[in-house]
Design a protein around this motif. Structure first.
Motif: not given
Ligand code: FAD
Length: 392
Positions: A145-147, A176-178, A188-189, A236-237
């Protein structure tokens, strides 16, 4: 139904009084409806509201958001007593309060706390935490899962599975991985997404062996648009926040496991005291006493350790290795106790009209959910080698 336990001396007078209130609440409002909740696949909304009104949900949360301002121990007391009455209801509250509410308290903006935390404490809303994906849950830092950025917004794509509360959730914490690479904590966010947001869909409730009163489903994200103010903490954290919370999550798992094992012991003691075989109460036989002794040992060891670790967390100590030991030990103790209580009840143990069958189904979940036993062993061994290297 109170329990004499060596660990209770570790509670303050206030916490003991609170435990008494929680036990009475479970007797009056939860135990009589467990079968209905299992049939319906969810707890009734009125029950969560009643728990909120009586201060049983946000006992540990700040008073300014409707919480009780009490110790972390009060949340653990509710977890143990809820799991003792019904492990499915405990799973729903575990996600709402121990995971989502705690993340919101720690990282939420004032607006997010007012909008999402206050209703959780009132018991007028439920929430989900979306981490596990169909391709794997143990490798939690490798989501598909991405954003991605789209103007000033973000677009989330992907899917999550085994998501507790998804069919009843009003909002979802979505990891989600950003940016960055798989297996790396950076990049990750965590987004807070409202139910009903276009592109977010929840699958049908999954039919499961365990925790039947807690609804579980898949969640799909098809170009779900969210804004910056829906980020929990900083972009991102998110994975750092998730990792930071794991110790506490495992200690609360210890509380839940103790509750399940205690329920097994309660039932085994009462049934074996009544049931006569070969003209004598089952409790008179040493083979039964062996089962009771083992169950009682598992309960006490788990409870003493989780109380001790809750106190360590209240002092802000790092408890990674011990939390995994507790999660591993207490889940195995609960599974063993659930196996033994079915045995004590004989044929009735397999009948759904007795709680033994439900306890047997529910205990097994805790060797898998919130980090499997294998993952706990990997952590315990890793931390043990690390400590040994430091002392060399
Ligand atoms: C009822 C229920 C509710 C849940 N609720 C939520 C929720 O609300 N939110 C959420 O995000 N997730 C939730 N989960 C997911 C849960 O956290 C995962 O099921 C769990 O982390 C394991 O992931 P997996 O099922 O994908 O198994 P996998 O990661 O595929 O693991 C399969 C097997 O491989 C083993 N394994 C993994 N790594 C190793 C290794 N290095 N060496 C040896 N063996 C290994 C595992 O221990 C396991 O036995 C829930 C699960 C259940 C069953």
């Amino acid at each position: 139904m109170s329990t004499k336990s060596v660990a209770h001396s570790l509670l303050t007078d206030e916490e003991r009084a609170f435990q008494d209130v929680v036990q009475k609440f479970m007797d009056k409002h939860v135990r009589p409806i467990v079968a209905d909740m299992e049939r319906d696949g969810r707890p009734p909304a009125e029950l969560l509201k009643k728990m909120g009104e009586q201060g049983l949900l946000g006992s540990f949360a700040p008073e300014e958001y409707g919480g009780g301002g009490g110790s972390l121990m009060t949340r653990a007391i509710v977890a143990e007593e809820t799991a003792r009455a019904d492990a499915g209801l405990d799973a729903t509250l575990f996600v709402n309060m121990s995971l989502v509410a705690r993340h919101l308290i720690k990282r939420g903006t004032e607006a997010q706390k007012q909008r999402y935390l206050v209703p959780l404490i009132e018991g007028t809303a439920s929430a989900s935490i979306c981490l596990t994906e169909p391709h794997g849950g143990s490798d939690a830092l490798s989501p598909k899962t991405t954003a991605r950025r789209d103007g000033s917004d973000w677009i989330i794509d992907g899917s999550k599975t085994f998501i507790t509360n998804a069919p009843i959730a009003d909002h979802f914490l979505v990891f989600a991985r950003t940016s960055g690479e798989n297996r790396r904590a950076h990049g990750g966010t965590c987004f807070i997404v409202d139910a009903g947001t276009p592109g977010l869909t929840v699958g049908s409730p999954l039919k499961k062996m365990s925790l039947r009163s807690s609804p579980t489903a898949e969640v799909f994200f098809d170009s779900v648009r969210v804004s910056d103010d829906q980020i929990l903490g900083e972009a991102e954290k998110g994975f750092y926040y998730m990792l930071e919370g794991l110790d506490l999550e495992r200690v609360f798992e210890g509380a839940s496991n103790t509750g399940i094992a205690q329920a097994c012991l309660d039932l085994a003691v009462s049934y074996s005291s009544e049931r006569k075989v070969f003209g004598q109460a089952l409790s008179e036989y040493q083979l039964t006493q062996d089962k009771i002794a083992r169950m009682a040992t598992g309960v006490e060891m788990s409870r003493v350790m989780f109380y001790h670790l809750i106190r360590a967390l209240e002092r802000g100590e790092e408890v990674t290795r011990a939390a995994s030991i507790l999660k591993l030990y207490s889940s195995e103790a609960a599974v063993e106790a659930s196996r033994e209580v079915v045995q004590v009840l004989g044929g009735y143990g397999l009948m759904e009209e007795y709680p033994a069958a439900r306890l047997y189904r529910d205990a097994k979940h805790h060797e898998i959910g919130a980090g499997t036993s294998e993952i706990q062993k990997i952590i315990i061994a890793r931390e043990t080698y690390k400590d040994a290297a430091k002392s060399r």
